[in-house]
Design a protein around this motif. Structure first.
Motif, mmCIF file in Angstrom:
data_model
loop_
_atom_site.group_PDB
_atom_site.id
_atom_site.type_symbol
_atom_site.label_atom_id
_atom_site.label_comp_id
_atom_site.label_asym_id
_atom_site.label_seq_id
_atom_site.Cartn_x
_atom_site.Cartn_y
_atom_site.Cartn_z
ATOM 1 N N GLU A 265 69.818 108.799 58.227
ATOM 2 C CA GLU A 265 70.499 109.143 59.479
ATOM 3 C C GLU A 265 71.958 108.745 59.437
ATOM 4 O OE1 GLU A 265 69.295 108.875 64.187
ATOM 5 O OE2 GLU A 265 68.812 107.177 62.881
ATOM 6 N N TRP A 266 72.237 107.534 58.963
ATOM 7 C CA TRP A 266 73.614 107.080 58.791
ATOM 8 C C TRP A 266 73.655 105.873 57.864
ATOM 9 C CZ3 TRP A 266 73.867 102.103 60.690
ATOM 10 C CH2 TRP A 266 73.065 101.773 61.792
ATOM 11 N N SER B 212 73.587 104.310 67.589
ATOM 12 C CA SER B 212 72.381 104.751 66.896
ATOM 13 C C SER B 212 71.607 105.693 67.810
ATOM 14 C CB SER B 212 71.516 103.535 66.500
ATOM 15 O OG SER B 212 71.055 102.863 67.655
ATOM 16 N N PRO C 248 75.763 109.100 65.679
ATOM 17 C CA PRO C 248 75.029 107.935 65.174
ATOM 18 C C PRO C 248 75.693 107.404 63.903
ATOM 19 C CG PRO C 248 73.514 109.691 65.782
ATOM 20 C CD PRO C 248 74.882 110.278 65.859
ATOM 21 N N GLY C 249 75.807 106.087 63.825
ATOM 22 C CA GLY C 249 76.494 105.460 62.703
ATOM 23 C C GLY C 249 77.951 105.159 62.988
ATOM 24 N N ARG D 141 62.930 103.787 63.806
ATOM 25 C CA ARG D 141 63.806 103.856 62.641
ATOM 26 C C ARG D 141 63.514 102.729 61.659
ATOM 27 N NH1 ARG D 141 64.523 108.319 65.634
ATOM 28 N NH2 ARG D 141 66.623 109.215 65.480
ATOM 29 N N ILE E 281 65.508 100.444 59.431
ATOM 30 C CA ILE E 281 66.894 100.011 59.293
ATOM 31 C C ILE E 281 66.945 98.863 58.292
ATOM 32 C CG2 ILE E 281 68.869 98.979 60.491
ATOM 33 C CD1 ILE E 281 68.099 100.567 62.943
ATOM 34 N N SER F 228 70.336 103.507 58.329
ATOM 35 C CA SER F 228 69.277 103.851 59.279
ATOM 36 C C SER F 228 68.563 105.097 58.775
ATOM 37 C CB SER F 228 69.857 104.122 60.667
ATOM 38 O OG SER F 228 68.860 104.610 61.542
#
Length: 427
Positions: A55-56, A93, A103-104, A408, A410, A420
């Motif tokens: 995701e990031w 996030s 996000p990120g 998530r 993480i 993530s």
């Protein structure tokens, strides 16, 4: 020609996220504990094989040559990273909204005096982030990071704060909690504030004021002054939000719920008779807690005026439970140390399966339990069957992150690279 993407080929609002991802890649690439991201969960190909999307990936901005990451606190929509040199950093996030940062995105960074005392894990509320630090607590705007207020205590904070219902609750001293308003300048609202103090002091639900027939009831104005609550014993586990109020557990094993009800506040207690193995887990409107001796219970609030606590179910484990419980849907995951782990029904406490897998659980993401096994590998097991699903190199992501709040996975490095991962089906 470099294989790294050019940030100038990316739309402006994405450039910072991409640049920080490149910095995170470089940090891990240079790390002595990982040659590169290849084969780790941050590798797009490896993640896809495990049913995850990256995701990031960002690098938290701080001087990693002088300090390391100390806490990673995960909340819906926000990840807060605290470092040993006093920095508090917030990362966007969750699912991106139409006007929300990607996000990120690093939203803000705020330094605190690293020499003023130990950092406790941050508490994330609807509007603020509260950080207990040394002998006080500091509040920052959740979105901008603006310093809103600070409050000093006569003693060091014993645990992180909780933010709930417009209030911040922080354990300090021997068996006390300080209650402060999230916004000390807000307009006072009609309420029975003395009831909150009484409920916090004698452990009894606040009595409703008598209303005389034919006469309007006088409403007291809610005070915004700090209130010191009697905790019922020393509190070294971080309190948490529960039903518009707060929940804490004393070191001796007394669960205390303080929440608004009727015309004031009500306080209810539940005696575990043994010290808790770790911080209680709030899930599905209920409290799940295990004791060091192996008792495991689901505790609920009665739907009545008193809101008293009741035991929904109780089982005895034949091994000492770990300090962290995890839940996803109707499944409760209980680590049992060298005895493996067990998955139970959150509704009934019935055992779903038990296996010999050992390690530190980091998250339940999608349909898999993710843990770091004794060899240092990142592995996952099917939540419903216990079957081994994935095994990946942990690489430099060795900082112990625990995510009980979202779906998530993480991971973090001590030097501040944070990744993530979301289940591939998550939008």
């Amino acid at each position: 020609m470099s294989n790294q993407p050019s940030i100038f080929a990316v739309p402006h609002r994405r450039r910072l996220a991409v640049a920080l991802a490149i910095a995170a890649w470089s940090t891990l690439h240079d790390s002595a504990s990982a040659d590169c991201l290849r084969g780790t969960a941050a590798d797009q190909v490896a993640a896809a094989h495990a049913g995850l999307d990256v995701e990031w990936l960002v690098q938290v901005p701080f001087d990693a040559s002088r300090a390391q990451v100390e806490h990673v606190v995960i909340d819906s929509g926000l990840v807060v990273v605290q470092t040993g040199d006093g920095n508090v950093v917030a990362v966007q996030s969750g699912v991106a909204g139409p006007d929300a940062p990607l996000p990120g995105t690093i939203l803000w960074k705020h330094p605190l005096d690293a020499g003023a005392g130990p950092f406790q894990p941050a508490a994330v509320g609807t509007d603020i982030v509260a950080v207990a630090h040394g002998d006080g607590v500091h509040a920052f705007d959740r979105t901008t990071g603006q310093a809103l207020w600070s409050r000093r205590f006569p003693h060091l904070a014993d645990a992180g704060a909780a933010v709930s219902g417009g209030w911040v609750y922080t354990p300090f001293g021997e068996g006390k909690l300080m209650r402060l308003p999230t916004n000390p300048s807000r307009t006072a609202r009609p309420a029975d504030d003395q009831a909150a103090a009484d409920a916090g002091g004698d452990g009894k639900p606040a009595a409703k004021p008598v209303r005389r027939k034919g006469r309007p009831r006088a409403q007291k104005v809610e005070s915004l002054d700090p209130i010191v609550l009697e905790a019922g014993g020393p509190v070294s586990l971080q309190p948490q939000a529960f039903k518009g109020g707060t929940l804490w557990c004393t070191d001796e094993g007394t669960l205390v719920v303080l929440d608004p009800g009727g015309d004031g506040w009500r306080r209810n207690e539940f005696f575990l008779d043994r010290p808790a193995a770790g911080r209680p887990l709030v899930h599905d409107g209920a409290i799940f807690v295990a004791t060091a001796e192996g008792d495991l219970a689901r505790i609920e609030s009665r739907e009545d005026a008193a809101g008293s606590l009741k035991l929904a179910w109780h089982v005895f484990l034949d091994a000492e439970p770990g300090s962290m419980l995890f839940a996803s849907g109707e499944r409760l995951v209980v680590p049992l140390g060298d005895a493996g782990l067990a998955v139970l029904s959150t509704k009934t406490g019935e055992l779903v399966w038990r296996g010999p897998m050992r390690g530190r659980i980091t998250a339940v993401a999608g349909d898999r339990i993710w843990l770091v096994d004794p060899t240092g590998s990142l592995v996952s097991f099917d939540l419903e069957t216990g079957a081994l699903r994935d095994r990946m190199c942990l690489g430099g992501f060795t900082f112990p992150v625990v995510n009980q709040a979202t779906d998530r996975l993480i991971l973090a490095s001590p030097a501040g690279a944070i990744v993530s991962l979301k289940p591939a089906r998550a939008q």
